[in-house]
Scaffold this motif. Structure first.
Motif, PDB file in Angstrom:
ATOM      1  N   GLU A 187       4.433  -6.997  15.325  1.00 56.66           N
ATOM      2  CA  GLU A 187       3.805  -6.692  14.038  1.00 56.66           C
ATOM      3  C   GLU A 187       4.850  -6.651  12.924  1.00 56.66           C
ATOM      4  OE1 GLU A 187       1.194  -3.319  13.980  1.00 56.66           O
ATOM      5  OE2 GLU A 187       0.406  -3.768  15.971  1.00 56.66           O
ATOM      6  N   LYS A 188       6.013  -6.117  13.248  1.00 61.32           N
ATOM      7  CA  LYS A 188       7.084  -6.052  12.253  1.00 61.32           C
ATOM      8  C   LYS A 188       7.539  -7.451  11.855  1.00 61.32           C
ATOM      9  CE  LYS A 188      11.057  -4.299  13.568  1.00 61.32           C
ATOM     10  NZ  LYS A 188      12.098  -3.280  13.882  1.00 61.32           N
ATOM     11  N   LEU A 189       7.669  -8.338  12.832  1.00 58.77           N
ATOM     12  CA  LEU A 189       8.055  -9.718  12.526  1.00 58.77           C
ATOM     13  C   LEU A 189       6.999 -10.395  11.653  1.00 58.77           C
ATOM     14  CD1 LEU A 189       9.481 -10.890  15.979  1.00 58.77           C
ATOM     15  CD2 LEU A 189      10.762 -10.219  13.938  1.00 58.77           C
ATOM     16  N   ARG A 190       5.746 -10.073  11.895  1.00 58.97           N
ATOM     17  CA  ARG A 190       4.681 -10.640  11.062  1.00 58.97           C
ATOM     18  C   ARG A 190       4.792 -10.136   9.623  1.00 58.97           C
ATOM     19  NH1 ARG A 190      -1.917 -10.448  12.172  1.00 58.97           N
ATOM     20  NH2 ARG A 190      -2.453 -11.922  10.494  1.00 58.97           N
ATOM     21  N   ARG A 191       5.068  -8.852   9.458  1.00 56.44           N
ATOM     22  CA  ARG A 191       5.210  -8.302   8.105  1.00 56.44           C
ATOM     23  C   ARG A 191       6.354  -8.972   7.357  1.00 56.44           C
ATOM     24  NH1 ARG A 191       4.700  -3.255  10.637  1.00 56.44           N
ATOM     25  NH2 ARG A 191       6.902  -2.838  10.217  1.00 56.44           N
ATOM     26  N   PHE A 192       7.445  -9.224   8.066  1.00 54.77           N
ATOM     27  CA  PHE A 192       8.577  -9.883   7.418  1.00 54.77           C
ATOM     28  C   PHE A 192       8.234 -11.325   7.047  1.00 54.77           C
ATOM     29  CE2 PHE A 192      11.271  -6.379   8.875  1.00 54.77           C
ATOM     30  CZ  PHE A 192      12.148  -6.264   7.799  1.00 54.77           C
TER      31      PHE A 192
END
Length: 238
Positions: free
Chosen positions: A21-26
Motif C-alpha cells: 500500500e505504501k508503494l502504491r501511495r508513492f
C-alpha cells in the motif's frame, strides 16, 4: 532535484500488505519502486500513476527467470525486481491478484518461510547452547561463551521473530486461527518469563539474556506501533 530515493520496509514477513500500500501511495505521488535495497526499496521519480503492487516468494533459477516473468506478465503483472527468492510485481488497479485461492496462498507463504527457517532454527539452537554454557561455566570460558552468546543473540532473536511472523502468515492463509492467536501471545509470554527470570535469578549470564530478550521484544513492538499508527494516519488522509 533528486531522481531516486530510499524508503524503509516494515519487513515483508510483518507488514507485506502495508508495504504494498505504501508503494502504491508513492506511485500516486510520482515515485515508483525500481528495486530492493537493504531493509527497504529504491524509488525513481516519474509520472504520477495509480499502480498496485504484489510480491511472490519462489526460488527461481537463472534460466527460468524470463519464463517466470512472462507468466506473470500474461496476467497483467509486470516484474520489477527480485532479491533472492522475493520477487516484486506491479499492475494496474483491478488486475486479478496473483494469488486468489487458499492453496496457492499457503504455498506462497510456505516459500517465504522456508529460507527464514533454515537460518533461524540453527541460529536459535546454537544461541541457546551458548547461553546454557555461559550459565554453567566459570572464568575465561564463561567470558568467551557469554560474548559469543550475546553476538549470536543479536542475530538469532530477530531471526526468530521473523520466522514466527512468516509462520503466522502461513497459518492465516490456512485459516488456522488458534495458531495465529498463539503466535501473537507468544512474545507476551516470553516477556513475562523474562521478567520472572530477572526477579528470580541473580546469575550474570541469565540477567544479560533477560535484558536482551526484553529489549528484543520491546523495541520491535515500539517500532511496529509507530509504523502502524503512521500507516493509519496516512490511510485516513487518503
Amino acid at each position: 532535484m533528486r531522481r531516486t530515493k530510499y524508503i524503509m520496509s516494515g519487513g515483508l514477513a510483518f507488514s507485506e500488505d502495508k508495504d504494498m500500500e505504501k508503494l502504491r501511495r508513492f506511485s500516486l505521488k510520482g515515485w515508483h519502486v525500481s528495486g530492493f535495497k537493504f531493509m527497504g526499496y529504491v524509488l525513481e521519480k516519474g509520472e504520477k500513476l495509480d499502480c498496485i503492487y504484489s510480491v511472490d516468494y519462489r526460488p527461481i533459477k537463472e534460466e527460468e527467470e524470463e519464463e517466470y516473468a512472462e507468466f506473470f506478465s500474461s496476467s497483467g503483472w509486470a516484474h520489477i525486481a527480485s532479491e533472492g527468492d522475493v520477487h516484486l510485481f506491479r499492475a494496474n488497479p483491478g488486475t486479478k491478484p496473483i494469488y486468489t485461492d487458499r492453496e496457492t496462498t499457503v504455498e506462497k507463504y510456505e516459500n517465504s518461510a522456508r529460507p527464514i527457517n533454515k537460518l533461524a532454527v540453527p541460529l536459535v539452537l546454537a544461541t541457546v547452547l551458548l547461553w546454557v554454557g555461559a550459565m554453567v561455566s566459570y572464568g575465561f570460558l564463561n567470558i568467551f561463551l557469554t560474548v559469543a552468546a550475546i553476538v549470536l543473540s543479536v542475530i538469532a532473536i530477530p531471526a526468530a521473530w521473523t520466522a514466527l511472523a512468516a509462520a503466522r502468515n502461513r497459518w492465516k492463509a490456512n485459516n488456522k486461527k488458534t495458531f495465529v492467536y498463539v503466535s501473537y501471545l507468544l512474545p507476551i509470554l516470553v516477556l513475562l518469563i523474562a521478567v520472572l527470570g530477572l526477579l528470580l535469578f541473580d546469575i550474570r549470564a541469565v540477567r544479560m539474556l533477560v535484558y536482551m530478550v526484553i529489549g528484543a521484544i520491546a523495541f520491535p513492538a515500539t517500532i511496529w506501533f509507530i509504523m502502524s499508527f503512521s500507516h493509519k494516519m496516512r490511510k485516513d488522509k487518503v
